[in-house]
Design a protein around this motif. Structure first.
Motif, PDB file in Angstrom:
ATOM      1  N   SER A 155       0.506   3.346  12.102  1.00  0.00           N
ATOM      2  CA  SER A 155       0.012   4.506  12.859  1.00  0.00           C
ATOM      3  C   SER A 155       0.495   4.592  14.307  1.00  0.00           C
ATOM      4  O   SER A 155       0.215   5.562  14.992  1.00  0.00           O
ATOM      5  CB  SER A 155      -1.520   4.459  12.882  1.00  0.00           C
ATOM      6  OG  SER A 155      -1.943   3.336  13.637  1.00  0.00           O
ATOM      7  N   ASP A 191     -10.763  -1.340   5.900  1.00  0.00           N
ATOM      8  CA  ASP A 191     -10.048  -1.893   7.049  1.00  0.00           C
ATOM      9  C   ASP A 191      -9.529  -0.780   7.953  1.00  0.00           C
ATOM     10  O   ASP A 191      -9.614   0.405   7.630  1.00  0.00           O
ATOM     11  CB  ASP A 191      -8.962  -2.882   6.635  1.00  0.00           C
ATOM     12  CG  ASP A 191      -7.780  -2.230   5.960  1.00  0.00           C
ATOM     13  OD1 ASP A 191      -7.583  -1.019   6.135  1.00  0.00           O
ATOM     14  OD2 ASP A 191      -7.049  -2.947   5.258  1.00  0.00           O
ATOM     15  N   ASP A 192      -8.999  -1.194   9.118  1.00  0.00           N
ATOM     16  CA  ASP A 192      -8.614  -0.241  10.149  1.00  0.00           C
ATOM     17  C   ASP A 192      -7.431   0.650   9.762  1.00  0.00           C
ATOM     18  O   ASP A 192      -7.284   1.740  10.297  1.00  0.00           O
ATOM     19  CB  ASP A 192      -8.248  -0.992  11.446  1.00  0.00           C
ATOM     20  CG  ASP A 192      -9.458  -1.654  12.087  1.00  0.00           C
ATOM     21  OD1 ASP A 192     -10.587  -1.406  11.623  1.00  0.00           O
ATOM     22  OD2 ASP A 192      -9.269  -2.417  13.053  1.00  0.00           O
ATOM     23  N   ILE A 193      -6.602   0.171   8.855  1.00  0.00           N
ATOM     24  CA  ILE A 193      -5.421   0.966   8.498  1.00  0.00           C
ATOM     25  C   ILE A 193      -5.844   2.312   7.901  1.00  0.00           C
ATOM     26  O   ILE A 193      -5.342   3.366   8.298  1.00  0.00           O
ATOM     27  CB  ILE A 193      -4.498   0.192   7.525  1.00  0.00           C
ATOM     28  CG1 ILE A 193      -3.851  -0.992   8.268  1.00  0.00           C
ATOM     29  CG2 ILE A 193      -3.415   1.107   6.963  1.00  0.00           C
ATOM     30  CD1 ILE A 193      -2.879  -1.806   7.445  1.00  0.00           C
ATOM     31  N   ASP A 194      -6.805   2.269   6.980  1.00  0.00           N
ATOM     32  CA  ASP A 194      -7.279   3.519   6.358  1.00  0.00           C
ATOM     33  C   ASP A 194      -7.790   4.476   7.431  1.00  0.00           C
ATOM     34  O   ASP A 194      -7.490   5.660   7.428  1.00  0.00           O
ATOM     35  CB  ASP A 194      -8.444   3.232   5.382  1.00  0.00           C
ATOM     36  CG  ASP A 194      -8.056   2.215   4.326  1.00  0.00           C
ATOM     37  OD1 ASP A 194      -6.931   2.321   3.823  1.00  0.00           O
ATOM     38  OD2 ASP A 194      -8.871   1.318   4.024  1.00  0.00           O
ATOM     39  N   PHE A 195      -8.558   3.909   8.359  1.00  0.00           N
ATOM     40  CA  PHE A 195      -9.155   4.736   9.405  1.00  0.00           C
ATOM     41  C   PHE A 195      -8.073   5.361  10.296  1.00  0.00           C
ATOM     42  O   PHE A 195      -8.103   6.564  10.578  1.00  0.00           O
ATOM     43  CB  PHE A 195     -10.116   3.896  10.250  1.00  0.00           C
ATOM     44  CG  PHE A 195     -10.813   4.694  11.292  1.00  0.00           C
ATOM     45  CD1 PHE A 195     -11.976   5.389  10.995  1.00  0.00           C
ATOM     46  CD2 PHE A 195     -10.284   4.798  12.586  1.00  0.00           C
ATOM     47  CE1 PHE A 195     -12.607   6.166  11.958  1.00  0.00           C
ATOM     48  CE2 PHE A 195     -10.911   5.572  13.542  1.00  0.00           C
ATOM     49  CZ  PHE A 195     -12.075   6.254  13.230  1.00  0.00           C
ATOM     50  N   LEU A 196      -7.118   4.537  10.711  1.00  0.00           N
ATOM     51  CA  LEU A 196      -6.075   5.035  11.623  1.00  0.00           C
ATOM     52  C   LEU A 196      -5.222   6.115  10.950  1.00  0.00           C
ATOM     53  O   LEU A 196      -4.847   7.099  11.579  1.00  0.00           O
ATOM     54  CB  LEU A 196      -5.200   3.873  12.099  1.00  0.00           C
ATOM     55  CG  LEU A 196      -5.852   2.980  13.164  1.00  0.00           C
ATOM     56  CD1 LEU A 196      -5.075   1.683  13.336  1.00  0.00           C
ATOM     57  CD2 LEU A 196      -5.960   3.714  14.501  1.00  0.00           C
ATOM     58  N   ILE A 197      -4.935   5.912   9.669  1.00  0.00           N
ATOM     59  CA  ILE A 197      -4.133   6.917   8.970  1.00  0.00           C
ATOM     60  C   ILE A 197      -4.903   8.239   8.866  1.00  0.00           C
ATOM     61  O   ILE A 197      -4.320   9.321   8.964  1.00  0.00           O
ATOM     62  CB  ILE A 197      -3.662   6.376   7.600  1.00  0.00           C
ATOM     63  CG1 ILE A 197      -2.550   5.347   7.869  1.00  0.00           C
ATOM     64  CG2 ILE A 197      -3.166   7.485   6.695  1.00  0.00           C
ATOM     65  CD1 ILE A 197      -1.987   4.671   6.660  1.00  0.00           C
ATOM     66  N   LYS A 241      -6.471   9.479  11.103  1.00  0.00           N
ATOM     67  CA  LYS A 241      -6.381  10.128  12.429  1.00  0.00           C
ATOM     68  C   LYS A 241      -4.984  10.701  12.686  1.00  0.00           C
ATOM     69  O   LYS A 241      -4.638  11.005  13.834  1.00  0.00           O
ATOM     70  CB  LYS A 241      -6.710   9.100  13.523  1.00  0.00           C
ATOM     71  CG  LYS A 241      -8.138   8.609  13.492  1.00  0.00           C
ATOM     72  CD  LYS A 241      -9.063   9.650  14.109  1.00  0.00           C
ATOM     73  CE  LYS A 241     -10.505   9.258  13.881  1.00  0.00           C
ATOM     74  NZ  LYS A 241     -11.428  10.299  14.334  1.00  0.00           N
ATOM     75  N   GLN A 291      -1.405  -2.398  11.498  1.00  0.00           N
ATOM     76  CA  GLN A 291      -2.019  -1.135  11.955  1.00  0.00           C
ATOM     77  C   GLN A 291      -1.053  -0.336  12.828  1.00  0.00           C
ATOM     78  O   GLN A 291      -0.955   0.880  12.708  1.00  0.00           O
ATOM     79  CB  GLN A 291      -3.302  -1.425  12.732  1.00  0.00           C
ATOM     80  CG  GLN A 291      -4.437  -1.937  11.858  1.00  0.00           C
ATOM     81  CD  GLN A 291      -5.495  -2.665  12.667  1.00  0.00           C
ATOM     82  OE1 GLN A 291      -5.699  -2.380  13.838  1.00  0.00           O
ATOM     83  NE2 GLN A 291      -6.172  -3.616  12.052  1.00  0.00           N
ATOM     84  N   ARG A 336       0.806  -1.218   0.000  1.00  0.00           N
ATOM     85  CA  ARG A 336       0.000   0.000   0.000  1.00  0.00           C
ATOM     86  C   ARG A 336       0.839   1.268   0.000  1.00  0.00           C
ATOM     87  O   ARG A 336       0.298   2.378   0.066  1.00  0.00           O
ATOM     88  CB  ARG A 336      -0.945  -0.016   1.219  1.00  0.00           C
ATOM     89  CG  ARG A 336      -1.986  -1.118   1.086  1.00  0.00           C
ATOM     90  CD  ARG A 336      -2.587  -1.522   2.403  1.00  0.00           C
ATOM     91  NE  ARG A 336      -3.565  -0.573   2.887  1.00  0.00           N
ATOM     92  CZ  ARG A 336      -4.624  -0.920   3.613  1.00  0.00           C
ATOM     93  NH1 ARG A 336      -4.838  -2.186   3.915  1.00  0.00           N
ATOM     94  NH2 ARG A 336      -5.457  -0.012   4.043  1.00  0.00           N
ATOM     95  N   LEU A 343      -7.094   0.264  17.047  1.00  0.00           N
ATOM     96  CA  LEU A 343      -8.506   0.547  17.293  1.00  0.00           C
ATOM     97  C   LEU A 343      -9.040  -0.549  18.193  1.00  0.00           C
ATOM     98  O   LEU A 343      -9.043  -1.724  17.807  1.00  0.00           O
ATOM     99  CB  LEU A 343      -9.263   0.481  15.970  1.00  0.00           C
ATOM    100  CG  LEU A 343      -9.450   1.773  15.208  1.00  0.00           C
ATOM    101  CD1 LEU A 343     -10.097   1.471  13.879  1.00  0.00           C
ATOM    102  CD2 LEU A 343     -10.299   2.755  15.992  1.00  0.00           C
TER     103      LEU A 343
END
Lengths: 460, 192
Positions: free
Chosen positions: A155, B173-179, B181, A151, A47, A159
């Motif tokens: 970041s 997925d969570d990666i998109d969301f965390l990024i 933030k 994740q 990605r 979550l």
């Protein structure tokens, strides 16, 4: 209302909250190893996302490493490639790796505490369910899946829904021969393997307060075996003394400042828990397991219970045990002292003290696997290696080894292994292998006698 | 991640409790560095005897049973955090796991791979397992939008975190969301 130790650490790490959903939790330390990280590195690469904080990641090779001839190339091609991939990934991303042979190498949950990476009040994660070990320092530490490893790479956050709170208190005086491993096996035998699911567990009471850090780590390590994502023990002087002077621990004034803040972490007296259990230390005896999950444990002097249940019976069939029988005098050909549960210096002191001036039974293959290079060195420096060798034991090199049998350290089909590890699942130590979980003292006695003995009678 | 909205399928009954991730995918198959191929080894030591012959009595080898729903006993997915267990189940072709209880880490791993864990009551699970054993051609309907499950023994509802539900329905997925933030994370780091 007062706050629990868990609340205090959790709340201090919340970056953001989603309405009716999870929270964004900041992670202070991310430990990685060769088995659960490669797919996460691939995902980020695919990605085009950089690793957010390589400085907060520490890597080691442990799950899939040989425990003999570590200086030679690894024979198994897939294992070798997996380890090579870890080296490449760490190098490309500027991550500190303690590779095979490095003086800081060892099992991830052994090296982080002994290097002072683990400190009270932190949030720590690793793609390994026994990450709960670090909770011994008053740290929120838990195992994650590989998607979550990715994740955190992306970041430095996760979550998560905040788990519920659970407290297990054990008070009183432990009997002679009862070790921290027996305490946690006893608790799990009473509460079952899913009583902690959805909860974070705090261990409280004088029994844990009086334990060494090694003992506390053994207890917290097995929190996941009752389903709890993590276990914690309030930091105290024992904790501070352990952390002081470690390689990556704060030094001088910084350390004093940290200690002052760590002292505010213990659970407030008016805090409440969603669930509480209480046990008496006097009720606990040396434990062994007879089935195929860690909740199937009994006092070594007890007989296997008689329960009418298909899953229970299937488990006994696998173990080739019968309802109502005693395990005392069961012949044992394999003994494993090691794993992130019991491979620290204190565990080898207990074992060495028992085997001193005795001889390993001729029928027993005993694998003694230190948790890290540092533990291996300490075993040598304290003269324990000589004691083991005189008693007919050979020490192997550090790694996860026969706990999960990913490398060549496999227990043969149908054989029993008295093991200081954490899981007695079917095939965990090799296809068809039968695992009996116990403390390092019971394991050492089994290795000397070649059979299971009533350790309390034996010590008297 | 693949989107999930609704599924109508036959289901495989596996009435064993406390199925741990070591059974779903034994440790000796964890040496790969990608997520593919694990489906071949799902439940390996239950599907095959040590000599490689097929264990005919195991549910996945019973030719009467088929479908992309696995109905399993209480406390499914306990033990190791290995996401390889979720990859193996998805690789084999399962899209939904029904049980009366799921272990935490497994549940998270499943959701992160578009594999839906559906938690039902113990009584419902018991009746469903019996129905599937008696009538293997029975179909089960999973409707994620309405959080309902339909079957010949009746209908039930199931819980799912609303954030995770949105992710599954849309394939996020969570990666998109965390990024997304990132600013808040940077602000938090500035306070450390």
């Amino acid at each position: 209302m007062g706050k629990t130790l868990f609340d205090k650490v959790w709340d201090a790490h919340v970056v953001d909250s989603i309405e009716n959903g999870p929270q964004v939790l900041y992670i202070d330390k991310h430990l990685i190893h060769e088995v659960t990280s490669p797919q996460a590195f691939n995902e980020l690469k695919k990605r085009g996302i950089p690793i957010a904080r390589p400085d907060k990641i520490v890597a080691t090779a442990d799950h899939n490493t040989p425990t003999i001839n570590q200086h030679l190339p690894i024979k198994d091609e897939l294992s070798r490639k997996q380890l090579e991939q870890l080296s490449i990934n760490c190098k490309e991303n500027n991550i500190q790796l303690y590779d095979l042979g490095h003086k800081n190498n060892g099992i991830v949950h052994v090296i982080a505490p002994e290097l002072g990476i683990t400190q009270p009040g932190m949030t720590m994660v690793c793609g390994d369910s026994h990450t709960s070990t670090h909770g011994a320092f008053g740290t929120i530490a838990f195992g994650i899946g590989t998607s979550q490893v990715a994740q955190v790479f992306a970041s430095q956050c996760l979550l998560l829904e905040k788990p519920k709170s659970l407290r297990v208190s054990v008070r009183g005086k432990l009997k002679k021969g009862v070790l921290p491993k027996d305490v946690i096996l006893y608790i799990i035998s009473k509460l079952g393997t899913n009583s902690g699911t959805g909860y974070f567990c705090e261990y409280a009471g004088n029994v844990f307060e009086e334990m060494s850090m090694e003992g506390r780590m053994t207890v917290c390590n097995m929190s996941i075996e009752m389903g709890a994502r993590g276990g914690m023990i309030a930091p105290d002087q024992t904790t501070f003394d352990y952390v002081a002077g470690k390689e990556f621990a704060p030094k001088g004034l910084d350390f004093d400042k940290k200690v002052a803040s760590w002292k505010t972490l213990p659970t407030d007296t008016d805090a409440t828990f969603d669930k509480e259990y209480f046990f008496e230390a006097e009720d606990i005896e040396p434990m062994i397991t007879y089935g195929t999950n860690p909740g199937m444990g009994i006092k070594i002097s007890q007989n296997i219970p008689d329960i009418e249940d298909r899953s229970f019976e299937k488990s006994l069939e696998y173990m080739n045990f019968k309802k109502g029988e005693s395990l005392i005098n069961t012949p044992i050909n394999y003994v494993f002292i090691g794993s992130c549960t019991n491979s620290r210096i204190e565990d080898f002191r207990v074992a060495a003290n028992y085997v001193k001036d005795k001889q390993k039974a001729a029928n027993v293959h005993a694998w003694l696997v230190p948790g890290s290079q540092k533990v291996a060195k300490q075993i040598k420096d304290e003269g324990l290696q000589t004691l083991f060798e005189q008693a007919g034991f050979v020490l192997r090199q550090p790694g996860c080894s026969a706990c999960l049998a990913m490398n060549d350290d496999k227990i043969p089909q149908g054989e029993y292994c008295v093991s200081t590890s954490n899981r007695n699942f079917e095939g965990r130590q090799g296809q068809g292998a039968r695992t009996i979980l116990a403390s390092p003292l019971v394991a050492a006695a089994t290795a000397v006698e070649g059979r299971i003995v009533d350790i309390i009678k034996h010590l008297n | 991640m693949e989107k999930f909205t609704k599924l109508i399928s036959r289901a495989v009954p596996l009435a064993t409790e406390n199925i741990d991730t070591d059974q779903i995918i034994p440790a000796r198959f964890l040496k790969a560095t990608d997520t593919l191929g694990f489906g071949d080894n799902v439940f390996k030591d239950w599907r095959f005897h040590k000599d490689g012959s097929i264990n005919e009595s195991f549910a996945l080898n019973n030719s009467n049973y088929s479908g992309s729903i696995l109905v399993a006993g209480d406390n499914f997915g306990c033990g190791s955090s290995r996401e390889h267990a979720a990859w193996a189940l998805v690789g084999y072709g399962f899209k939904v796991i029904v049980s009366s209880f799921f272990a935490d880490i497994f549940k998270g791993n499943a959701l992160n791979n578009g594999l839906l864990p559906v938690q039902v009551s113990e009584d419902f699970l018991k009746s469903l397992l019996k129905e599937l054993q008696d009538n293997p051609s029975s179909e089960v309907i999973i409707d994620l939008e309405n959080q309902t499950m339909g079957s010949p023994i009746g209908n039930t509802t199931f819980e799912i975190d609303s954030y995770k539900k949105t992710c599954l329905i849309n394939g996020y997925d969570d990666i998109d969301f965390l990024i997304s933030k990132k600013d808040k994370i940077n602000a938090y780091e500035a306070t450390l």
